[in-house]
Design a protein around this motif. Sequence first.
Motif, PDB file in Angstrom:
ATOM      1  N   UNK A 138     -10.503   7.205  10.048  1.00 58.74           N
ATOM      2  CA  UNK A 138      -9.101   7.007  10.452  1.00 58.74           C
ATOM      3  C   UNK A 138      -8.423   5.976   9.549  1.00 58.74           C
ATOM      4  N   UNK A 139      -8.421   6.252   8.262  1.00 58.24           N
ATOM      5  CA  UNK A 139      -7.708   5.400   7.315  1.00 58.24           C
ATOM      6  C   UNK A 139      -6.721   6.274   6.570  1.00 58.24           C
ATOM      7  N   UNK A 140      -5.438   6.175   6.923  1.00 57.90           N
ATOM      8  CA  UNK A 140      -4.453   7.103   6.372  1.00 57.90           C
ATOM      9  C   UNK A 140      -4.271   6.945   4.882  1.00 57.90           C
ATOM     10  N   UNK A 141      -4.343   5.695   4.387  1.00 54.37           N
ATOM     11  CA  UNK A 141      -4.119   5.500   2.945  1.00 54.37           C
ATOM     12  C   UNK A 141      -5.242   6.108   2.119  1.00 54.37           C
ATOM     13  N   UNK A 142      -6.466   6.024   2.651  1.00 52.74           N
ATOM     14  CA  UNK A 142      -7.589   6.610   1.913  1.00 52.74           C
ATOM     15  C   UNK A 142      -7.484   8.140   1.924  1.00 52.74           C
ATOM     16  N   UNK A 143      -7.088   8.686   3.071  1.00 55.24           N
ATOM     17  CA  UNK A 143      -6.936  10.149   3.186  1.00 55.24           C
ATOM     18  C   UNK A 143      -5.879  10.654   2.211  1.00 55.24           C
ATOM     19  N   UNK A 144      -4.756   9.915   2.090  1.00 57.73           N
ATOM     20  CA  UNK A 144      -3.673  10.357   1.201  1.00 57.73           C
ATOM     21  C   UNK A 144      -4.108  10.262  -0.264  1.00 57.73           C
ATOM     22  N   UNK A 145      -4.793   9.146  -0.597  1.00 57.02           N
ATOM     23  CA  UNK A 145      -5.258   8.994  -1.990  1.00 57.02           C
ATOM     24  C   UNK A 145      -6.184  10.138  -2.367  1.00 57.02           C
ATOM     25  N   UNK A 146      -7.176  10.405  -1.514  1.00 58.41           N
ATOM     26  CA  UNK A 146      -8.148  11.479  -1.787  1.00 58.41           C
ATOM     27  C   UNK A 146      -7.429  12.817  -1.901  1.00 58.41           C
ATOM     28  N   UNK A 147      -6.501  13.048  -0.980  1.00 50.72           N
ATOM     29  CA  UNK A 147      -5.787  14.316  -0.955  1.00 50.72           C
ATOM     30  C   UNK A 147      -4.958  14.532  -2.219  1.00 50.72           C
ATOM     31  N   UNK A 148      -4.192  13.490  -2.607  1.00 49.36           N
ATOM     32  CA  UNK A 148      -3.352  13.629  -3.811  1.00 49.36           C
ATOM     33  C   UNK A 148      -4.225  13.841  -5.043  1.00 49.36           C
ATOM     34  N   UNK A 149      -5.220  12.967  -5.175  1.00 49.88           N
ATOM     35  CA  UNK A 149      -6.065  12.968  -6.378  1.00 49.88           C
ATOM     36  C   UNK A 149      -6.737  14.320  -6.585  1.00 49.88           C
ATOM     37  N   UNK A 150      -7.440  14.792  -5.564  1.00 49.71           N
ATOM     38  CA  UNK A 150      -8.254  15.994  -5.768  1.00 49.71           C
ATOM     39  C   UNK A 150      -7.442  17.291  -5.656  1.00 49.71           C
ATOM     40  N   UNK A 151      -6.301  17.219  -4.967  1.00 46.96           N
ATOM     41  CA  UNK A 151      -5.450  18.417  -4.968  1.00 46.96           C
ATOM     42  C   UNK A 151      -4.762  18.613  -6.316  1.00 46.96           C
ATOM     43  N   UNK A 152      -4.355  17.486  -6.935  1.00 49.44           N
ATOM     44  CA  UNK A 152      -3.736  17.600  -8.269  1.00 49.44           C
ATOM     45  C   UNK A 152      -4.736  18.191  -9.249  1.00 49.44           C
ATOM     46  N   UNK A 189       0.828  -1.203   0.000  1.00 51.35           N
ATOM     47  CA  UNK A 189       0.000   0.000   0.000  1.00 51.35           C
ATOM     48  C   UNK A 189       0.869   1.262   0.000  1.00 51.35           C
ATOM     49  N   UNK A 190       1.957   1.204   0.773  1.00 48.79           N
ATOM     50  CA  UNK A 190       2.887   2.336   0.845  1.00 48.79           C
ATOM     51  C   UNK A 190       3.524   2.595  -0.524  1.00 48.79           C
ATOM     52  N   UNK A 191       3.929   1.499  -1.193  1.00 50.58           N
ATOM     53  CA  UNK A 191       4.532   1.643  -2.518  1.00 50.58           C
ATOM     54  C   UNK A 191       3.536   2.234  -3.508  1.00 50.58           C
ATOM     55  N   UNK A 192       2.309   1.742  -3.403  1.00 50.20           N
ATOM     56  CA  UNK A 192       1.248   2.233  -4.306  1.00 50.20           C
ATOM     57  C   UNK A 192       1.009   3.729  -4.114  1.00 50.20           C
ATOM     58  N   UNK A 193       0.980   4.133  -2.844  1.00 44.22           N
ATOM     59  CA  UNK A 193       0.756   5.560  -2.548  1.00 44.22           C
ATOM     60  C   UNK A 193       1.929   6.413  -3.007  1.00 44.22           C
ATOM     61  N   UNK A 194       3.151   5.917  -2.815  1.00 43.75           N
ATOM     62  CA  UNK A 194       4.338   6.655  -3.271  1.00 43.75           C
ATOM     63  C   UNK A 194       4.289   6.833  -4.782  1.00 43.75           C
ATOM     64  N   UNK A 195       3.874   5.754  -5.476  1.00 46.12           N
ATOM     65  CA  UNK A 195       3.760   5.797  -6.933  1.00 46.12           C
ATOM     66  C   UNK A 195       2.726   6.834  -7.366  1.00 46.12           C
ATOM     67  N   UNK A 196       1.629   6.868  -6.633  1.00 47.00           N
ATOM     68  CA  UNK A 196       0.555   7.826  -6.945  1.00 47.00           C
ATOM     69  C   UNK A 196       1.045   9.263  -6.760  1.00 47.00           C
ATOM     70  N   UNK A 197       1.786   9.480  -5.665  1.00 43.08           N
ATOM     71  CA  UNK A 197       2.316  10.823  -5.382  1.00 43.08           C
ATOM     72  C   UNK A 197       3.313  11.236  -6.467  1.00 43.08           C
ATOM     73  N   UNK A 198       4.202  10.291  -6.838  1.00 40.94           N
ATOM     74  CA  UNK A 198       5.192  10.589  -7.879  1.00 40.94           C
ATOM     75  C   UNK A 198       4.512  10.876  -9.214  1.00 40.94           C
TER      76      UNK A 198
END
Lengths: 188, 101
Positions: free
Chosen positions: B76-90, A3-12
């Motif tokens: 309280x799901x950090x991965x979901x928060x990060x995905x949403x944040x990256x996606x919609x901020x971009x 999951x961490x790798x996937x998120x890093x990839x998404x950010x990059x």
Amino acid sequence: MKRFLLLSLLLLAGLTIFADAGINIQRQHARVIFSFSGISNLQGYKLIQTHVGYYAKEDDKRPYARLGTIINDDDHTINIQEGGKNWDESDRDIYLSLVDSLTGKTVDSFEYFAKDYSIHFKIAGVKDGRMQYRTDSTRAVYQYLLLNGEGDNAAAFRRNRLIFIACSAVGFMLLIGLFVRNKNKNSK
Amino acid sequence: MPLFYIILSFFILKGLLTWPFYYKLNWKPLAIGFLLALAEAPFLTLLYQDTEINFWIPFFFLFVFDAAVCFLLLQKLWWKAIIVSILFNCIGFVLFILLNS
């Protein structure tokens, strides 16, 4: 870990999209304009914008070519447009020369660097072979009509800015309120 | 960019489009999205029009702020928060720059 790798990839991926798109996420500069008034006060003299550079024309085989544009009325402007990422800073140098109309000799010369500020030259005349002038400079940025403006509508622009600040402050305050409420609820 | 349109477009991004990620929370993502739009959209417009700040800085801070809001106020799901944040901020930043240029 996956999951961490996937998120890093998404950010990059997000960051590379920005970088590849070449979007300049900074307020754009407007072109720099050099304008003139009082050219008619230069009796017996000519104000010339000197172009200095190598091979200014394709058929010019001299190693160093000098060309000039005569500034002969108040409507004449020199526009320097920002050229993007690879803008050559040396292109921003503006050379002005005061030439005696009879002898053709340069009696006075000026050099200005055209960046960030537009300059208006107010020419009063020539004294002892020196051009008498004053300059007014204004920032060369796009004036957004939502928040910035002068003149009759200045009050409306101030009100607009106040509304923007108030909206933003209300939004942040409510979010902070929710944070505090959430924290208190969890601590009980 | 008028205030109404910029807040509306940010609300669509951060409220309506975020809602499917947190659909179990009913109306709460919409309310949080509206508050985020109300807080961030005028603030970014002010920054863009009145200053010459490099927008990578607000982009980074908003990314962290949005992720923190989604994590602390929604789920309280950090991965979901990060995905949403990256996606919609971009998307939001591209939209913001295009609309303001």
